[in-house]
Design an enzyme around this catalytic site. Structure first.
Site, PDB file in Angstrom:
ATOM      1  N   ASP A 139       0.844  -1.205   0.000  1.00  0.00           N
ATOM      2  CA  ASP A 139       0.000   0.000   0.000  1.00  0.00           C
ATOM      3  C   ASP A 139       0.877   1.252   0.000  1.00  0.00           C
ATOM      4  OD1 ASP A 139      -2.423   1.310  -0.155  1.00  0.00           O
ATOM      5  OD2 ASP A 139      -2.815   1.250   2.008  1.00  0.00           O
ATOM      6  N   LYS A 141       1.962   4.603  -1.074  1.00  0.00           N
ATOM      7  CA  LYS A 141       1.291   5.742  -1.716  1.00  0.00           C
ATOM      8  C   LYS A 141       1.686   6.980  -0.905  1.00  0.00           C
ATOM      9  CE  LYS A 141      -2.943   4.819   0.896  1.00  0.00           C
ATOM     10  NZ  LYS A 141      -4.372   4.579   0.845  1.00  0.00           N
ATOM     11  N   ASN A 144       1.164   7.315   2.831  1.00  0.00           N
ATOM     12  CA  ASN A 144       1.895   6.412   3.736  1.00  0.00           C
ATOM     13  C   ASN A 144       3.390   6.689   3.767  1.00  0.00           C
ATOM     14  OD1 ASN A 144      -0.435   5.196   4.560  1.00  0.00           O
ATOM     15  ND2 ASN A 144      -0.362   3.554   3.041  1.00  0.00           N
ATOM     16  N   ASP A 161       1.819   2.502   7.923  1.00  0.00           N
ATOM     17  CA  ASP A 161       0.635   1.708   7.568  1.00  0.00           C
ATOM     18  C   ASP A 161       0.971   0.347   6.935  1.00  0.00           C
ATOM     19  OD1 ASP A 161      -1.849   0.783   7.172  1.00  0.00           O
ATOM     20  OD2 ASP A 161      -2.510   2.334   5.787  1.00  0.00           O
ATOM     21  N   THR A 180      -4.631   0.693  -3.390  1.00  0.00           N
ATOM     22  CA  THR A 180      -5.331   1.913  -3.794  1.00  0.00           C
ATOM     23  C   THR A 180      -5.206   2.026  -5.306  1.00  0.00           C
ATOM     24  OG1 THR A 180      -4.691   2.845  -1.682  1.00  0.00           O
ATOM     25  CG2 THR A 180      -5.417   4.409  -3.357  1.00  0.00           C
TER      26      THR A 180
HETATM   27  P1  ATP Z   1      -5.784   2.926   5.984  1.00  0.00           P
HETATM   28  O1  ATP Z   1      -7.216   3.213   6.046  1.00  0.00           O
HETATM   29  O2  ATP Z   1      -5.092   3.789   4.932  1.00  0.00           O
HETATM   30  O3  ATP Z   1      -5.429   1.493   5.883  1.00  0.00           O
HETATM   31  P2  ATP Z   1      -5.031   2.799   8.727  1.00  0.00           P
HETATM   32  O4  ATP Z   1      -6.319   2.611   9.470  1.00  0.00           O
HETATM   33  O5  ATP Z   1      -4.208   1.570   8.588  1.00  0.00           O
HETATM   34  O6  ATP Z   1      -5.222   3.496   7.339  1.00  0.00           O
HETATM   35  P3  ATP Z   1      -2.790   4.568   9.078  1.00  0.00           P
HETATM   36  O7  ATP Z   1      -2.677   4.837   7.614  1.00  0.00           O
HETATM   37  O8  ATP Z   1      -1.709   3.776   9.699  1.00  0.00           O
HETATM   38  O9  ATP Z   1      -4.212   3.939   9.452  1.00  0.00           O
HETATM   39  O10 ATP Z   1      -2.920   5.960   9.830  1.00  0.00           O
HETATM   40  C1  ATP Z   1      -3.944   6.887   9.526  1.00  0.00           C
HETATM   41  C2  ATP Z   1      -3.359   8.299   9.543  1.00  0.00           C
HETATM   42  O11 ATP Z   1      -2.854   8.597  10.856  1.00  0.00           O
HETATM   43  C3  ATP Z   1      -2.175   8.503   8.613  1.00  0.00           C
HETATM   44  O12 ATP Z   1      -2.577   8.874   7.327  1.00  0.00           O
HETATM   45  C4  ATP Z   1      -1.380   9.590   9.305  1.00  0.00           C
HETATM   46  O13 ATP Z   1      -1.894  10.868   8.997  1.00  0.00           O
HETATM   47  C5  ATP Z   1      -1.642   9.342  10.777  1.00  0.00           C
HETATM   48  N1  ATP Z   1      -0.548   8.540  11.388  1.00  0.00           N
HETATM   49  C6  ATP Z   1      -0.365   7.209  11.241  1.00  0.00           C
HETATM   50  N2  ATP Z   1       0.703   6.779  11.923  1.00  0.00           N
HETATM   51  C7  ATP Z   1       1.222   7.877  12.514  1.00  0.00           C
HETATM   52  C8  ATP Z   1       2.352   8.092  13.379  1.00  0.00           C
HETATM   53  N3  ATP Z   1       3.133   7.080  13.749  1.00  0.00           N
HETATM   54  N4  ATP Z   1       2.599   9.358  13.810  1.00  0.00           N
HETATM   55  C9  ATP Z   1       1.790  10.383  13.427  1.00  0.00           C
HETATM   56  N5  ATP Z   1       0.709  10.246  12.639  1.00  0.00           N
HETATM   57  C10 ATP Z   1       0.416   9.012  12.182  1.00  0.00           C
END
Ligand code: ATP
Length: 361
Positions: A139, A141, A144, A161, A180
């Site tokens: 994933d 992009k 991420n 992610d 995506t």
């Molecule tokens: P997706 O729906 O894309 O699979 P997800 O539920 O797996 O997302 P992440 O993409 O890991 O969640 O995180 C969501 C958002 O939170 C990210 O786009 C980023 O803005 C923020 N984020 C994620 N990890 C961190 C981190 N370690 N520190 C700060 N912000 C973070």
């Protein structure tokens, strides 16, 4: 079965502001009470029953955790701890303060290819490391790819992610429909056996966008985008690539190859002359070439707008869902879980491409 800590996370961490949201929960800033150290907490809702439409399978969270535990690299978000309650799992992860790389770049007036390569190299270092551990991200992009700290003179890239990542086991075939649309490789759309080369395709797409502000396969709809990918329907439009070096185009062409075995690996990318010039002429060409900043800014603004639009429509759908839930007199607890679920933000095609549809055989 992975064992997660059963302590109440709030006893050990003070929960702070929301940093971001994903499909299955929120990421919030948290502070470790014992040390005062700030971290990020990824709160993932778990499915409550076999028939439940909301939340993630525990197995899927375990997979993400096991993969993160196996990866320790400067350019990959680190995992500290994992807590589990009846309804959710909380991943305590490295706090990444610098925001998305694309937002950082979009704030600049100009950027030479040499400067862009500084970031690309770190992405490649992180990806090369994870591939050496047989892990594919699946994933990759702009959303991420984050920066440790944008105030630092040389901020570190952090890949985040790992919700769709997979660790390959020798002799085992892996297929997935996850990803995506804009960034996925043709073999994903064709539901063929995958390898880490799918990530290299995504890096090709990301590089193409970074240099031109155009998305190579983007159609009017997701369906059209997927068709363009399978048909390998892309070109370097001279108007958008007028300042791009031929070495950069060569780099992209060696990644956007239909046959996954022919694509460059991350290791090979790191020694491609565009990334590691061998001669002064190559170096000079890179310094003279720059990214199409005007169009890149446009691309990024549109991307951010789409993200907010998706967020708003997700909220609207959830409000409707909550209404339905109410009329069905569901428990109050269930209602709270609806709030952070965003399964419905995507189009049919895109939602087909979520992590639930992966399989090993
Ligand atoms: P997706 O729906 O894309 O699979 P997800 O539920 O797996 O997302 P992440 O993409 O890991 O969640 O995180 C969501 C958002 O939170 C990210 O786009 C980023 O803005 C923020 N984020 C994620 N990890 C961190 C981190 N370690 N520190 C700060 N912000 C973070």
């Amino acid at each position: 079965m992975a064992v997660f800590k059963v302590d109440n996370v709030e006893d050990l961490y003070e929960i702070g502001e929301v940093l971001g949201s994903g499909h299955f929960g929120q990421v919030r800033e948290v502070r470790e009470r014992a040390t005062g150290i700030p971290w990020a907490g990824k709160f993932l809702k778990l499915k409550r029953g076999v028939g439940s439409r909301l939340g993630l399978e525990r197995k899927s969270v375990e997979k993400e955790v096991e993969i993160l535990q196996s990866l320790q690299h400067q350019n990959i978000m680190a995992l500290k701890d994992v807590f589990e309650s009846r309804a959710e799992v909380v991943l305590i992860i490295e706090l990444i303060r610098g925001g998305e790389l694309f937002d950082f770049i979009a704030e600049k007036e100009s950027l030479t290819e040499t400067e862009a390569i500084e970031f690309l190299m770190q992405i490649l270092e992180g990806v090369s490391y994870m591939h050496s551990k047989h892990v594919g991200h699946f994933d990759l992009k702009p959303e991420n790819i984050m920066l440790s700290d944008k105030q630092a003179p040389n901020p570190d890239i952090k890949i985040i992610d790992f919700g769709m990542a997979h660790c390959f086991i020798q002799g085992e075939e892996y297929k997935s429909m996850g990803g995506t649309p804009q960034y996925i490789a043709p073999e994903i759309i064709n539901f063929e056996p995958l390898s880490t080369a799918a990530d290299m395709w995504s890096i090709g797409v990301i590089t193409y966008i970074l240099l031109s502000g155009l998305s190579p396969f983007q159609g009017e709809t997701d369906e059209e985008t997927l068709k363009n990918i399978v048909a390998m329907n892309y070109e370097f439009e001279p108007h958008y690539f007028s300042r791009t070096s031929s070495m950069a185009k060569d780099f992209i062409q060696k990644l956007l190859l239909k046959d996954q075995r022919e694509r460059m690996t991350a290791e090979e990318c790191l020694i491609h002359p565009w990334i590691k010039p061998l001669t002064r002429t190559q170096m000079a060409k890179r310094n003279r070439s720059s990214i199409n900043m005007k169009n890149f800014k446009k691309f990024n603004a549109k991307r951010k707008w789409k993200m907010s639009y998706n967020m708003v429509s997700a909220c609207n759908r959830l409000c409707k869902l909550k209404l339905v839930c109410k009329t069905k007199a569901l428990e109050q607890q269930e209602l709270r879980e609806c709030e952070s679920d965003q399964e419905d933000t995507e189009t049919k095609t895109a939602s087909l491409l979520r992590r639930r549809l992966s399989s090993s055989s």
